[in-house]
Design an enzyme around this catalytic site. Structure first.
Site, short mmCIF file in Angstrom:
data_model
loop_
_atom_site.label_atom_id
_atom_site.label_comp_id
_atom_site.label_asym_id
_atom_site.label_seq_id
_atom_site.Cartn_x
_atom_site.Cartn_y
_atom_site.Cartn_z
N THR A 1 -59.54 31.91 -11.66
CA THR A 1 -60.46 32.97 -11.26
C THR A 1 -61.63 33.09 -12.23
OG1 THR A 1 -60.66 35.38 -11.05
CG2 THR A 1 -58.95 34.58 -12.51
N TYR B 1 -54.35 40.50 -15.12
CA TYR B 1 -54.51 39.45 -14.10
C TYR B 1 -55.31 38.28 -14.66
CZ TYR B 1 -56.76 36.98 -10.24
OH TYR B 1 -57.27 36.00 -9.42
#
Length: 340
Positions: A120, A144
């Site tokens: 990401t 995350y």
């Protein structure tokens, strides 16, 4: 002819199911492993071998490797909701880091030579260099993002010690659905702007919250790089073929369009596509949000033959809307079956 089958973990989920379609369309044999915690069995195409289970189940994973003669892994299985990662960090370090480490170990022990990891742009943290290149220092600011960055490091260290090469693909804002409506974003409680806006347009939500109107952007709202999920999926296939072509090379590449749209521009485009205004609620900034986040995709373009095919905001929204309509029919059919 594709040289070997590819195992796609999380292949019944949003991005994973599109990667399966991209592989199948290009002639690759595919096998899916998914625990169906957030994925859907119907998202896996007919004829694709499917195993229900967790990547941490090493016995199952190694059995799949042997039964299916796996030669590469595309790893999508994991958790992706940022606020949840702040509330429950241990879940994210388990699902995204710990289980990935276990899968990587199983791959090494079974001699799987190629590994593609779903990462990401969040690993860049609050950086606002426009566009962001892969050389930007990593500064993940939530569990995350950190869990993804940690797995990137595990792969890098593993590749130095073992006969495996890898590709890390760092996604920007993924949106849209398969243009043929074979798959799309199907989970409940999405936080993705285009998905949320379409749900509001279809009456599944009362409104869309716009967080922050005082950014240093052309209309005061945050700008993001939205990439069509089918273009993202195609990048994975090209990345796999690049790893096979040069087995001694490892890759880390951004996947985006190097241009962005503001929140209000996206909502205006949704209004245009659906033919009516989407209700909006203005709120203050969210902690950790930055004014603009754009990908430098020059490395991907230079390294692979990848070229965007769906680089058009209205097409992204149109494909997503078509899927939302189909998804509604699927859900109604499931409900009727359950009540029969």
């Amino acid at each position: 002819m594709a040289p070997f089958p590819v195992l796609v973990t999380g292949g019944a989920g949003y991005i994973g199911s599109h990667a399966v379609l991209a592989l199948v369309d290009r002639g690759w044999p595919v096998v899916v492993l998914d625990d169906l915690s957030t994925g859907f069995r119907w998202a896996v195409p007919d004829g694709v071998p499917f195993y229900e289970g967790d990547v941490v189940d090493t016995d199952l994973v190694k059995r799949i490797f042997e039964e299916q003669k796996i030669g590469a892994i595309m790893h999508f299985a994991g958790s992706i909701i940022v606020p949840e990662s702040v509330e429950n960090p241990l879940k994210y370090y388990d699902n995204n880091t710990g289980k990935s480490r276990t899968l990587i170990q199983a791959a090494v022990e079974s001699g799987i030579p190629h590994f593609i990891f779903s990462s990401t742009a969040s690993v860049y943290g609050e950086a606002e260099a426009k566009p962001l290149s892969e050389d930007e220092p990593l500064a993940p600011f939530n569990p995350y993002a950190m869990s993804k960055a940690m797995t990137e490091r595990v792969l890098a260290d593993t590749a130095k010690a073992h006969d495996m090469n890898y590709c890390v693909l760092r996604y920007f804002n993924v949106a849209g659905a398969d243009p043929e409506a074979r798959s799309g974003q199907s989970g409940v409680g999405s936080t993705h702007l285009i998905k949320v806006a379409l749900e509001a347009a279809l009456g599944k939500r009362s409104e869309v919250a716009v967080f922050g109107q005082d950014y240093a952007t052309r209309d005061g709202t945050g700008i993001r790089d939205y990439i069509h999920v089918s273009d993202l999926a195609a990048a994975h296939v090209h990345a796999l073929e690049a790893l096979i072509a040069q087995p001694a090379r490892n890759l880390t590449m951004n996947v985006g369009y190097a241009k962005g749209f503001s929140v209000l521009e996206v909502l205006d485009a949704v209004d245009k596509v659906v033919g009516k205004p989407v209700p909006r609620r203005m709120e203050g900034r969210r902690a950790g949000d930055v004014s603009a986040l754009l990908a430098d995709n020059s490395k991907l373009l230079a390294t692979t033959p990848w070229q965007p095919q769906f680089d058009n905001l209205e097409q992204i929204i149109t494909d997503a809307l078509r899927w939302e309509t189909k998804l509604q029919a699927i859900r109604e059919s499931e409900s009727q079956t359950e009540n029969a």
